[in-house]
Scaffold this active site. Sequence first.
Site, mmCIF file in Angstrom:
data_model
loop_
_atom_site.group_PDB
_atom_site.id
_atom_site.type_symbol
_atom_site.label_atom_id
_atom_site.label_comp_id
_atom_site.label_asym_id
_atom_site.label_seq_id
_atom_site.Cartn_x
_atom_site.Cartn_y
_atom_site.Cartn_z
ATOM 1 C CG HIS A 148 29.331 -23.605 -16.867
ATOM 2 N ND1 HIS A 148 30.254 -23.577 -17.895
ATOM 3 C CD2 HIS A 148 30.061 -23.800 -15.733
ATOM 4 C CE1 HIS A 148 31.469 -23.753 -17.407
ATOM 5 N NE2 HIS A 148 31.380 -23.894 -16.109
ATOM 6 C CG ASP A 379 38.289 0.661 -16.987
ATOM 7 O OD1 ASP A 379 37.365 1.359 -16.509
ATOM 8 O OD2 ASP A 379 39.391 1.128 -17.318
#
Length: 433
Positions: A148, A379
């Site tokens: 993070h 994708d």
Amino acid sequence: MKVKTECSKIIKPFYEGNSPSTTNHTPLSIFDKITYDTHIAVIYAYRPPTPSNEAIELGLQKALSVYREFAGRFGKDENGDQVILLNDEGVRFVEASADWTLHEAMPLKPSPSILSLHPSLHGVEELVQVQLTRFKCGSLVIGYTAHHYVADGESTSSFLVAWGQATREVDISPIPSRETSIFAPRDPPTYDFEHNKLEYTSRIKEKCSITNNDVSDEIMVHKVHFTSEFLNKLKAKTSSQDLWDKPYTTFECLVAHLWRVITKARGLGGHETTHARISINGRTRLSPKVPNYFGNLVLWAFPTTTVRDLLNQPVSYAAQLIHDEIAKVNNDYFKSFIDFANCKAKDDDLVTTADSRKQILSPNIDVDSWLRFPFYDLDFGTGCPFIFLPSYMPIEGLIFLLPSYVGDGSMEVFVAMFKDNLDVFKEFCYCLD
């Protein structure tokens, strides 16, 4: 869920032209330093046909050549400050298999069993790890982990979209910027807001705070599906309870509703104080805006009230608190924080309140909205995922909000709660009182 590791290796950035220097570093910004010191994991699932592991690996290497921080390591500069070494040491790439169909493993949900679908988050020096798990039905599950300190949700989702673009042999766009000089303090610094006890606390109090014992076995991450019909009714009912000129947002209404139901399920005393910690993205709130900034650029709103008022007042009361506190975290607030973090926080030896060691947030909640991040746009050339979800994070009171993959305006909410409180939560989570 038994998963077999077939291969585990380190892969490094792939450069089309000359390779850059590997002796440079980039500093952690003040926003990186106040977030959680932990790795975050997410899970994607794809139906067949899917690209080969080799194609996905090459796409990752190309994406890392643009997002070099993820291929680096944490280190120190000449002043002893923590930095990201741009040394291209690479990320861990794991190939795995499962001897069953994905349908047999369904439903995928944040639970201890899902941890086998991504590399461990503990004792890791790599800033990114990826695991590709192939099921015998041809389905592919990708587990992705990242530290993070390197990036927040928007930056992480941008990197993942870029990974897909590179795999499809499409130019990566937009190109990220990590120009931390924009976070320089004003001269003179101006503290227009109180930041101590919100983003920061004293080091003495932090040392005296009690870290929760391991209670993972007592916590369950429960998934709730809110239909667009329910959300519209909640919004209409909440907004009708107040005589002001515009309705509350769906987000404000849903967080208000969840805050009340979780508080009721916990059985807290009416005199106790409770707050909601709500992440606020600074990219569009700062002036000028910084839309393509790569890193962390988040502060928090802290609507606060008593348990008695939260439960006895209508849901519009909580929605108004949330609305007002979110509105306060504007350009002026971010600029005030930048001055405070660069100057006063250092002088007063303060530490961040974002403590990744805590497992119990009660009487408070922590809300992370991923509603506007393009996580579903990863994708690789054969279509977008049909499942996306956070991994198992047993931190009581932690909430993730995601858009449903069906794209009809419904939402998926993941709520971590003590098992003993779950029945009451289920009883009231769909009630429009």
